[in-house]
Enzyme design. Sequence first.
Site, short mmCIF file in Angstrom:
data_model
loop_
_atom_site.label_atom_id
_atom_site.label_comp_id
_atom_site.label_asym_id
_atom_site.label_seq_id
_atom_site.Cartn_x
_atom_site.Cartn_y
_atom_site.Cartn_z
N ASP A 1 -5.48 -35.37 -5.57
CA ASP A 1 -5.70 -36.18 -4.37
C ASP A 1 -6.09 -35.27 -3.21
OD1 ASP A 1 -5.15 -39.00 -3.08
OD2 ASP A 1 -4.34 -37.50 -1.71
N TYR B 1 -7.98 -32.41 4.99
CA TYR B 1 -7.06 -31.36 4.55
C TYR B 1 -7.64 -29.96 4.74
CZ TYR B 1 -4.77 -35.30 2.19
OH TYR B 1 -4.17 -36.50 1.91
N LYS C 1 -11.24 -38.75 0.60
CA LYS C 1 -11.07 -39.77 1.64
C LYS C 1 -12.07 -39.60 2.78
CE LYS C 1 -6.13 -39.56 0.61
NZ LYS C 1 -6.13 -38.20 0.01
N HIS D 1 -9.42 -43.19 4.93
CA HIS D 1 -8.18 -42.44 5.16
C HIS D 1 -7.22 -43.17 6.10
CE1 HIS D 1 -6.59 -38.03 5.11
NE2 HIS D 1 -5.61 -38.90 5.11
N SER E 1 8.20 -33.48 3.01
CA SER E 1 6.84 -33.12 3.40
C SER E 1 6.70 -32.84 4.88
CB SER E 1 5.88 -34.26 3.03
OG SER E 1 5.84 -34.48 1.64
N GLU F 1 8.37 -28.92 7.90
CA GLU F 1 7.59 -27.82 8.48
C GLU F 1 6.73 -28.27 9.65
OE1 GLU F 1 3.98 -26.90 5.69
OE2 GLU F 1 5.53 -27.84 4.46
N PRO G 1 4.83 -23.09 -9.57
CA PRO G 1 4.58 -23.55 -10.95
C PRO G 1 5.76 -24.27 -11.58
CG PRO G 1 3.70 -21.35 -10.63
CD PRO G 1 4.48 -21.66 -9.38
#
Length: 317
Positions: free
Chosen positions: A36, A41, A70, A103, A215, A218, A267
């Site tokens: 996505d 971004y 988007k 978006h 999410s 930060e 990972p």
Amino acid sequence: MLKTMPPVGFGLWKIPREDTAATVVEAIRAGYRHFDSAADYGNEIETGHGIAQAISEGLVTREELWITSKLWNTFHAPEHVEEACQKSLSDLGLEQFDLYLIHFPIALQYVPIETRYPPEWVHEPASNSGMKLAKVPLYKTWGAMEQLVETGLTRKIGVCNYNTGLIHDLMTYARIQPAMLQVEAHPFLTQEKLIRCANGYGIPVTAFSPLAAQSYFELDMAKRDESVLGSAPVMVAAQAHGKTEAQVMLRWAVQRGTAVIPKTTKPERMRENLAIDDFELSLAEMAAISSLNQNRRFNDPGDFAEAAFGTFHPIYD
């Protein structure tokens, strides 16, 4: 091409550019086939490098991937929709999207690609001009999105951050059925009416920020004590099934019928987030987790736009 979108995808928001290509390759190694992305971004070029590397190494073929991107707010005018789509395709090194989404239901004044890309929210950052709205109705933007399907630039189209009123309105004029609604959804924001509304029209739903506050720490958009991880129903279910709390939250989301797009650069977390198919939450566990709902929205333009961009512009009541 994949005919259906894998229910667990990989979100590319907030991944630093310098880490993006390697992260995408590692995610493909871990088993992700659904990515996505978005122009906003700022890492689509690097995402494309990662996809190209994985394909060249024989880890995957393009046909085995589902790639979403988007349309940014500054490209809502019909004459700019294809330009934006073509730019993202070029950056990603692709010929066609599997899914292309509006978006936000927010039209901002156009910023040429050669002036600034991605354009972001503020019209003229140097002068602190704030957001500059554009008088572009959503039905005109959707009409241009439909043309992207007809010209083969994307297989499917959809919307993000729409409320029920906008969904009802969209379905009065859409010639091509929206293939996806992507919205924030998690145990603190269950969005039950919105999801039921979308599903009633045959529109599937993708939940972004499925781990809720994680999410947003930060970005100073959530407080540490707002984490769903550690909530009693989540912890009890995790212990009962021998899973992590994050896995339980992702399983809750998928089991209620939504896709999810968690993000990580680690990972071990990548593999953990995919490993949610070998257990099932009971009806009681599902209900207990859903009861955590507080209608707490972390990603709300009505909050962040004024604080960060000097413009009060809510899209949710």
